[in-house]
Design a protein around this motif. Sequence first.
Motif, PDB file in Angstrom:
ATOM      1  N   PHE A 271      20.865 -23.046 -19.865  1.00  0.00           N
ATOM      2  CA  PHE A 271      20.755 -22.925 -21.325  1.00  0.00           C
ATOM      3  C   PHE A 271      22.081 -22.507 -21.957  1.00  0.00           C
ATOM      4  O   PHE A 271      22.127 -22.216 -23.144  1.00  0.00           O
ATOM      5  CB  PHE A 271      19.688 -21.889 -21.689  1.00  0.00           C
ATOM      6  CG  PHE A 271      18.285 -22.361 -21.438  1.00  0.00           C
ATOM      7  CD1 PHE A 271      17.663 -23.229 -22.317  1.00  0.00           C
ATOM      8  CD2 PHE A 271      17.592 -21.968 -20.321  1.00  0.00           C
ATOM      9  CE1 PHE A 271      16.384 -23.683 -22.092  1.00  0.00           C
ATOM     10  CE2 PHE A 271      16.298 -22.409 -20.081  1.00  0.00           C
ATOM     11  CZ  PHE A 271      15.691 -23.273 -20.968  1.00  0.00           C
ATOM     12  N   ARG A 272      23.136 -22.439 -21.139  1.00  0.00           N
ATOM     13  CA  ARG A 272      24.371 -21.860 -21.673  1.00  0.00           C
ATOM     14  C   ARG A 272      25.034 -22.707 -22.751  1.00  0.00           C
ATOM     15  O   ARG A 272      25.900 -22.213 -23.454  1.00  0.00           O
ATOM     16  CB  ARG A 272      25.353 -21.581 -20.544  1.00  0.00           C
ATOM     17  CG  ARG A 272      24.907 -20.385 -19.771  1.00  0.00           C
ATOM     18  CD  ARG A 272      25.921 -19.891 -18.824  1.00  0.00           C
ATOM     19  NE  ARG A 272      25.343 -18.799 -18.063  1.00  0.00           N
ATOM     20  CZ  ARG A 272      25.948 -18.174 -17.093  1.00  0.00           C
ATOM     21  NH1 ARG A 272      27.159 -18.516 -16.763  1.00  0.00           N
ATOM     22  NH2 ARG A 272      25.355 -17.207 -16.454  1.00  0.00           N
ATOM     23  N   ILE A 276      24.533 -18.854 -26.827  1.00  0.00           N
ATOM     24  CA  ILE A 276      25.946 -18.482 -26.779  1.00  0.00           C
ATOM     25  C   ILE A 276      26.084 -16.975 -26.970  1.00  0.00           C
ATOM     26  O   ILE A 276      25.695 -16.437 -28.003  1.00  0.00           O
ATOM     27  CB  ILE A 276      26.721 -19.245 -27.885  1.00  0.00           C
ATOM     28  CG1 ILE A 276      26.545 -20.753 -27.666  1.00  0.00           C
ATOM     29  CG2 ILE A 276      28.184 -18.865 -27.879  1.00  0.00           C
ATOM     30  CD1 ILE A 276      26.739 -21.557 -28.912  1.00  0.00           C
ATOM     31  N   LEU A 278      28.454 -14.023 -27.513  1.00  0.00           N
ATOM     32  CA  LEU A 278      29.832 -13.717 -27.920  1.00  0.00           C
ATOM     33  C   LEU A 278      30.210 -12.270 -27.650  1.00  0.00           C
ATOM     34  O   LEU A 278      31.353 -11.882 -27.871  1.00  0.00           O
ATOM     35  CB  LEU A 278      30.012 -14.009 -29.411  1.00  0.00           C
ATOM     36  CG  LEU A 278      29.805 -15.458 -29.840  1.00  0.00           C
ATOM     37  CD1 LEU A 278      30.014 -15.597 -31.336  1.00  0.00           C
ATOM     38  CD2 LEU A 278      30.736 -16.393 -29.105  1.00  0.00           C
TER      39      LEU A 278
ATOM     40  N   GLU B  60      13.985 -21.585 -15.734  1.00  0.00           N
ATOM     41  CA  GLU B  60      15.265 -22.010 -15.182  1.00  0.00           C
ATOM     42  C   GLU B  60      15.053 -22.792 -13.884  1.00  0.00           C
ATOM     43  O   GLU B  60      15.718 -23.791 -13.634  1.00  0.00           O
ATOM     44  CB  GLU B  60      16.130 -20.758 -14.934  1.00  0.00           C
ATOM     45  CG  GLU B  60      17.471 -21.012 -14.288  1.00  0.00           C
ATOM     46  CD  GLU B  60      18.472 -21.657 -15.224  1.00  0.00           C
ATOM     47  OE1 GLU B  60      18.080 -22.083 -16.316  1.00  0.00           O
ATOM     48  OE2 GLU B  60      19.643 -21.771 -14.844  1.00  0.00           O
ATOM     49  N   ARG B  63      13.925 -26.269 -14.613  1.00  0.00           N
ATOM     50  CA  ARG B  63      14.991 -27.135 -15.135  1.00  0.00           C
ATOM     51  C   ARG B  63      16.012 -27.514 -14.080  1.00  0.00           C
ATOM     52  O   ARG B  63      16.640 -28.552 -14.169  1.00  0.00           O
ATOM     53  CB  ARG B  63      15.711 -26.427 -16.294  1.00  0.00           C
ATOM     54  CG  ARG B  63      14.911 -26.446 -17.574  1.00  0.00           C
ATOM     55  CD  ARG B  63      15.467 -25.457 -18.552  1.00  0.00           C
ATOM     56  NE  ARG B  63      16.764 -25.842 -19.085  1.00  0.00           N
ATOM     57  CZ  ARG B  63      16.946 -26.469 -20.245  1.00  0.00           C
ATOM     58  NH1 ARG B  63      15.913 -26.818 -20.970  1.00  0.00           N
ATOM     59  NH2 ARG B  63      18.160 -26.755 -20.674  1.00  0.00           N
ATOM     60  N   VAL B 161      34.653 -19.201 -26.673  1.00  0.00           N
ATOM     61  CA  VAL B 161      33.528 -19.189 -25.750  1.00  0.00           C
ATOM     62  C   VAL B 161      33.926 -19.857 -24.437  1.00  0.00           C
ATOM     63  O   VAL B 161      34.350 -21.000 -24.415  1.00  0.00           O
ATOM     64  CB  VAL B 161      32.332 -19.949 -26.355  1.00  0.00           C
ATOM     65  CG1 VAL B 161      31.102 -19.754 -25.490  1.00  0.00           C
ATOM     66  CG2 VAL B 161      32.070 -19.495 -27.746  1.00  0.00           C
ATOM     67  N   ASP B 162      33.760 -19.141 -23.346  1.00  0.00           N
ATOM     68  CA  ASP B 162      34.050 -19.683 -22.018  1.00  0.00           C
ATOM     69  C   ASP B 162      35.419 -20.360 -21.977  1.00  0.00           C
ATOM     70  O   ASP B 162      35.606 -21.384 -21.334  1.00  0.00           O
ATOM     71  CB  ASP B 162      33.004 -20.732 -21.625  1.00  0.00           C
ATOM     72  CG  ASP B 162      31.709 -20.090 -21.213  1.00  0.00           C
ATOM     73  OD1 ASP B 162      31.696 -18.859 -21.101  1.00  0.00           O
ATOM     74  OD2 ASP B 162      30.742 -20.806 -20.999  1.00  0.00           O
TER      75      ASP B 162
END
Lengths: 397, 375
Positions: A271-272, A276, A278, B60, B63, B161-162
């Motif tokens: 689900f990443r 999100i 932060l 999870e 999926r 992000v990432d």
Amino acid sequence: MDKGTIAFVPPRYGRKVVGGAETHAGMLAEELHHRGWPVEILTTCAEDPHSWRGEYEPGEEFIGGIKVRRFPQESRKYTRRVFRTEQRIIAGKKVSLAKQRFWIGNVVTSRALCDYLDRRREDYRAFVFIPYLFGTTYQGIETVPERSYIIPCLHDEPYAYQEVFRRMMRSVRGIMFNTPPEMELAKRLYGDDLRGEVVGGVAYEPYSADGDRFRAKYGISGDFVLYSGRREIFKNTFLLLRYFCNYLQNTDREVSLVLIGSGAIEIPFSFRNRVIDLGFVSERDKRDAYDAATIVCQPSERESLSLVLLEAWLTGVPALVHGDCAVTRYHVERCGGGLWFTDYPTFHEALDYLLDRPALREEMGLMGRDYIMENYNWDRIVERFSAVLEEGERGAL
Amino acid sequence: MDQDDKTPLEEEKAGEEAAANLSIEVDDIDVPSIMAEIQSRVERRRQDGVYKDIPILQLEEERTGGGEAEVSLDPLHELIFLSQLARQYAEVTSYYPIGARRSPLGPFILLAKKVIRRFMTPYMDALFAKQREFNNQMVKSLDIFLELIKRERERSYHGGVDRYSAWVEMELGEDLRGVLDEAAGRFDPGEEILELGCGTGDFLAAALKSGREALGVEEDSRLARICQERDLRVVHARPIDYLEAQPSESLRAVFVLDMGERGDSRELLWMINSLADLMERGGRVVSLNHHPRSVLGVEEAFTDPTLIRLVHPDTLAGLFSHAGFREVEVSPLGEFSPGERRDWVERMGGGHGLESGELAELLFAPRRYLLEAGR
């Protein structure tokens, strides 16, 4: 008006301290200070609400122009006996008054602070303790009941049902509630003749925010639900994550959940791209996030005011709150600034309802904004605060 | 303790009094009727099974098909992998080597196979030529698609992000092979080195190659998985959490790349102070950082969008000394090669004195520095 010093007594206080009650105390103290009231903060040296270790030095310092006096706190002895007592309280089992006293005596206390209160009681007009669930508040009020006031930040939780708190609430000169549901809860638990009024908490001034800046900075596009605040089980953060992931799985809808705030949370790998995290962001980014959000979600069931909701509504964003939280649901019902959910199906439908209706969202956001502007302004809050003090001093409440 | 013995009328009155504290007027939006509408919709649709609500771990597992989640669940990572795979199989041909295993009849079978292939080749070549053309077009399309996604990623990750893992996946990181070998060489042979924030494991690989043992700690699960795929030892944890779990004076050799250049500046102080507690007597911390002296080095460093700040070597050395490290030494690393100097000079439009002399020393000062701190 008597201008004796008002001392706010939170269990911890400082620039790095994050927490609703501490923020509340700081904002109110600063506002009174700006209006010429002599104000001080009396607190411990602790920063972390879990370890309660002394991160600050004992002594005096000035924060935002206000004198802060720090006293060393006793290290929390989380012994088996304390743990068992707490477990019984959480489980709703009967706990004797002696054991309740023993337990609250282990939830951050400061003998030095109590000695100071005892010694210097005549030098202060009032001691305003905040919030109710700490040893500093309990023992402080026991030391100077004749000058004590409390902003309890009360939630409907097992701790609130203990006899020690009933006695504490009934011994103070005045109670300053944040919302009518909080006052109703207190009266239900501790008696209708409780000395208290709704003061309203804190006020927020309209602020400038730029949602586009937030979206560009963090590379976020499309609709998103925002969660702001500490991530912990008591705030229902994990419940929101579960509901939201199930919602994505059930609907294939292109909507994201953005989490800001402190505390750890494990986002499921698959689900990443839609959830999100932060982490802790700056004040400017937080406000920009409110402005950028499609919906702000406050899933907590234990709120006595919900600063997040008040702050978010100022940007005109609608809210989705937990229907079992009397306070947030009260706000939403009174102003029409959002919807609520009580379980997954209602979460699913309420989210669908809001996402499908941009015009309604906008209107709800504006209703929320008007509500805050009308009811949460400093003039009214300081007026009510002052009235509670005066009534307490006259002993007429 | 509950004192709930009020009549409904009294309760209603109390509610009205309490509400009078906060005045609100709802004109257009009837929230209770919207909620009633939502509730009735829930009742209608509940039977259709649209409200599947299962625990997050189970979800999870559904999926990801059970087992552990693949690294390549990220679509970009998946695409990079598929494009490499497609390239391997794109070049199809009929000229496979022909052999025969049974020795007595082997030569005859081999001959028969060769004859058949000779006859079939004109027909097969035509077919394979079409297939090759198709494969090449597909690989090219994949490459273009990949490039577009990479550009989009680069643009969108510029905020945060990432960012680091995306940066690494795009293969845009610095080529540090030489300097990492140099850093690994600063530890004693056979020593077990702990790397905090090991990324894709380039230092771990360099340490192993030079005969040292190495264990990495990496916070990003994608990068940790890449290390595992490279058969490197890695712990998936936040470096500061990992350090917090270690007993005092239990570490001998620690390596950190870009110390203090990303993340919260408070973490830098926290990390140095906790390393001071955790290093055993005679233990050593080595840190490889960008050198802020070189103008061009700094420019190159900041093409990495994840970088927030550079830490001056004097500052870092001072912090280590202050934390209680006895021997702190700084040595510059990563000189610009003559070819790189020429490229830069050309890029800057040429100019007298840029390739050598005092100005060149400032422009082309070493890109990196290595700090060694002994406890």
